[in-house]
Design a protein around this motif. Structure first.
Motif, PDB file in Angstrom:
ATOM      1  N   GLY A  89      -2.807   0.994   6.264  1.00  0.00           N
ATOM      2  CA  GLY A  89      -2.819   2.313   6.877  1.00  0.00           C
ATOM      3  C   GLY A  89      -1.576   3.146   6.597  1.00  0.00           C
TER       4      GLY A  89
ATOM      5  N   PRO B 139      -0.345   4.658   3.779  1.00  0.00           N
ATOM      6  CA  PRO B 139      -0.552   5.949   3.102  1.00  0.00           C
ATOM      7  C   PRO B 139      -1.108   7.018   4.037  1.00  0.00           C
ATOM      8  N   ALA B 140      -2.036   6.646   4.917  1.00  0.00           N
ATOM      9  CA  ALA B 140      -2.565   7.617   5.877  1.00  0.00           C
ATOM     10  C   ALA B 140      -1.494   8.024   6.879  1.00  0.00           C
TER      11      ALA B 140
ATOM     12  N   LEU C 228      -5.583   2.111  -3.172  1.00  0.00           N
ATOM     13  CA  LEU C 228      -5.561   2.802  -1.888  1.00  0.00           C
ATOM     14  C   LEU C 228      -6.887   2.658  -1.183  1.00  0.00           C
ATOM     15  N   ARG C 229      -6.812   2.454   0.116  1.00  0.00           N
ATOM     16  CA  ARG C 229      -8.005   2.402   0.962  1.00  0.00           C
ATOM     17  C   ARG C 229      -8.037   3.657   1.808  1.00  0.00           C
ATOM     18  N   ARG C 230      -9.180   4.265   1.877  1.00  0.00           N
ATOM     19  CA  ARG C 230      -9.326   5.527   2.600  1.00  0.00           C
ATOM     20  C   ARG C 230      -9.880   5.335   3.997  1.00  0.00           C
ATOM     21  N   ASP C 231      -9.678   4.150   4.547  1.00  0.00           N
ATOM     22  CA  ASP C 231     -10.144   3.903   5.908  1.00  0.00           C
ATOM     23  C   ASP C 231      -9.365   4.769   6.885  1.00  0.00           C
ATOM     24  N   ALA C 232     -10.058   5.303   7.887  1.00  0.00           N
ATOM     25  CA  ALA C 232      -9.386   6.106   8.901  1.00  0.00           C
ATOM     26  C   ALA C 232      -8.542   5.203   9.796  1.00  0.00           C
TER      27      ALA C 232
ATOM     28  N   HIS D 193       0.880  -1.169   0.000  1.00  0.00           N
ATOM     29  CA  HIS D 193       0.000   0.000   0.000  1.00  0.00           C
ATOM     30  C   HIS D 193       0.916   1.218   0.000  1.00  0.00           C
TER      31      HIS D 193
ATOM     32  N   PRO E 154       2.089   5.010  -0.934  1.00  0.00           N
ATOM     33  CA  PRO E 154       1.630   6.368  -1.255  1.00  0.00           C
ATOM     34  C   PRO E 154       2.001   6.708  -2.696  1.00  0.00           C
TER      35      PRO E 154
ATOM     36  N   GLU F  47       0.614  10.602   5.302  1.00  0.00           N
ATOM     37  CA  GLU F  47      -0.078  11.888   5.290  1.00  0.00           C
ATOM     38  C   GLU F  47      -0.015  12.575   6.650  1.00  0.00           C
TER      39      GLU F  47
END
Length: 524
Positions: free
Chosen positions: A457, A459-460, A395-399, A370, A372, A463
């Motif tokens: 997680g 990529p998050a 990409l998964r946008r899960d918090a 995963h 970025p 960020e």
């Protein structure tokens, strides 16, 4: 014309104030300093009630100790700046009076001094070093040698204070003292023999590291024999040494090692590769590298790596020919004090950067990652270079969920912090911000952050880290995960791209991409 000048008078030395429990001075590392140290010791001993005969014995012991230190630590490098001063301490430490001699020259212990046999007194003619050490031990109540690495070596001589009992020096007492006496040095076998490190080699390895790096090598354990042996015993260090008969008395003239922070780590570092100055240019480093390369074929780990310094191209060239390819650029990794004594013109106020250069020891399975998107051009080509297939997933946008878990290791020798994100939780940004504030206040120069690219997680997490000032470094396989993303935070470090030596297009691409991010963060 009449001479009206006043006659010069030499002031009479005054004995130390008996209210002072210690006296300290620094003297040149030269035999001329012996009389100064003897006078200081005798004056302090006089205030403590030692008799003239006892003080005479103490002065003789001090002379022999200083001669031993000068032979072991300074004879073969008389012009080295780090070996030019001895720090002397005379202290009342009830129940003893202690003389401590501290030097910052070559590491040593008394196994380097041949054993003197009092049953054969004529041997002193050929072996005055052994006689000096023998006399030193006979004229004190207790003695010991402490090697503290970059903090220097201590020779400590102690005498019982008169009110604590008579000054005793029977030979039997020394068997139970802190120092068990010197041991013979075995003669070197055939020239340039390569073999595994043995217990008796540890102190000679410490001295060899000093000859190559001074006290600037980033792993301080490599200057202390006991720590070298401890690393070997618990599986963190596997070493080979080169032994040569004509190496000016030095039992070992080369060394290379496989090193790990923990014995179960899936990757190991090839490092501490040193060759004695007078043995360079004869192919010995190549023999050491061949030995370690053959040993890697039998190792269970998944990967081997080197930290290839960027102040010169030699390490990159040498290991590049052996299949170690750069996958990350760790900025400001080594202190500015790191020096290679055989390479001139290295003086710099900048911390040194290193390429993480990796070689897989066996084929790696494909890895779903995963990644970025803005880091894909940094990571994917370098993974392909070493034969690791990374398959980017949607990409998964899960918090992020739960509480953040960090594994932190601060290395004082590097003045750097290494952080492994075991779980990136919803509070990751706050946790990192608090940790950065703490490390910046402590003036830690660099912080390196490891993220698992197999974690959805990541990529998050990137960020969260990027706005705090973290920069991408690249891919560091098996450190600790197969696909590990390395980030870095520089605490007020000024770096220049043209100070980074690169060998090959992969290193150049890493330098260009990492420095583009650095300039953007610094608004350059």
């Amino acid at each position: 014309m009449a001479d009206c000048s006043m006659p010069t008078q030499t002031p009479t030395p005054q004995p130390p104030d008996p209210r002072h429990d210690w006296l300290r001075l620094s003297v040149p590392a030269h035999p001329r300093a012996i009389a100064i140290v003897q006078a200081l010791l005798s004056a302090q001993a006089s205030t403590q009630g030692f008799t003239p005969a006892q003080r005479m014995r103490m002065q003789t012991a001090a002379e022999e100790a200083l001669l031993t230190v000068l032979r072991c630590a300074h004879d073969d490098e008389p012009d080295a700046d780090a070996a030019s001063v001895l720090d002397i301490l005379v202290a009342v430490l009830p129940p003893v009076l202690q003389l401590r001699i501290t030097d910052h020259g070559l590491p040593y212990d008394l196994s380097l001094v041949p054993q003197y046999d009092p049953a054969q007194p004529d041997s002193a003619v050929q072996d005055d070093a052994g006689l000096s050490a023998f006399l030193m031990h006979q004229l004190v109540d207790r003695s010991r040698v402490l090697n503290l690495g970059a903090q220097g070596q201590h020779v400590e001589l102690e005498w019982w204070l008169p009110q604590q009992g008579a000054l005793t020096t029977p030979v039997a007492n020394h068997a139970a003292s802190d120092h068990a006496g010197p041991t013979p040095v075995e003669p070197a076998p055939a020239p340039t023999t390569l073999r595994p490190l043995e217990a008796g080699d540890a102190i000679h390895l410490a001295r060899l590291m000093y000859r190559s790096y001074g006290y600037s090598y980033v792993n301080p354990d490599m200057y202390i024999a006991e720590r070298i042996l401890a690393r070997g015993q618990d599986g963190r260090l596997t070493s080979w040494v080169a032994q040569a008969q004509d190496a000016a008395g030095a039992p070992i003239v080369g060394h290379i090692a496989l090193m790990k922070d923990h014995r179960d780590d899936p990757a190991l570092e090839v490092g501490a590769a040193v060759v004695a100055p007078d043995q360079r240019g004869g192919g010995l480093l190549g023999q050491l590298l061949q030995t370690v390369t053959q040993a890697l074929e039998q190792r269970p780990e998944a990967a081997a790596f080197v930290h290839a310094v960027t102040r010169h191209p030699y390490t990159q060239k040498t290991f590049g020919r052996l299949g170690y390819l750069p996958t990350a650029l760790l900025l400001a990794y080594t202190p500015a004090s790191l020096q290679f004594r055989s390479i001139p013109g290295q003086a710099s106020t900048q911390r040194g950067s290193v390429f993480y250069a990796c070689r897989l020891l066996r084929p790696a399975p494909s890895v779903d990652v995963h990644l970025p998107p803005d880091l894909a051009t940094l990571v994917l080509p370098r993974a392909a270079d070493i034969g690791m297939e990374l398959r980017p997933q949607p990409l998964r946008r899960d918090a992020l969920q739960g509480a953040t878990q960090l594994q932190v290791r601060v290395e004082p020798a590097l003045n750097a912090a290494f952080v492994v994100v075991r779980h990136a939780g919803a509070d990751l940004g706050e946790v990192l911000q608090r940790a950065l504030r703490q490390w910046c206040r402590q003036q830690v120069d660099a912080i390196y952050l490891s993220l698992d690219l197999c974690d959805p997680g990541t990529p998050a997490a990137w960020e969260c880290a990027a706005p705090l000032g973290f920069l991408p470094a690249g891919l560091t396989p098996y450190m600790p995960w197969p696909a590990t993303l390395a980030l870095q935070y520089l605490n007020n470090q000024w770096l220049q791209a043209d100070a980074i030596a690169t060998v090959g297009p992969a290193a150049q691409a890493l330098r260009d991409q990492v420095f583009a991010a650095y300039r953007q963060r610094e608004c350059l």
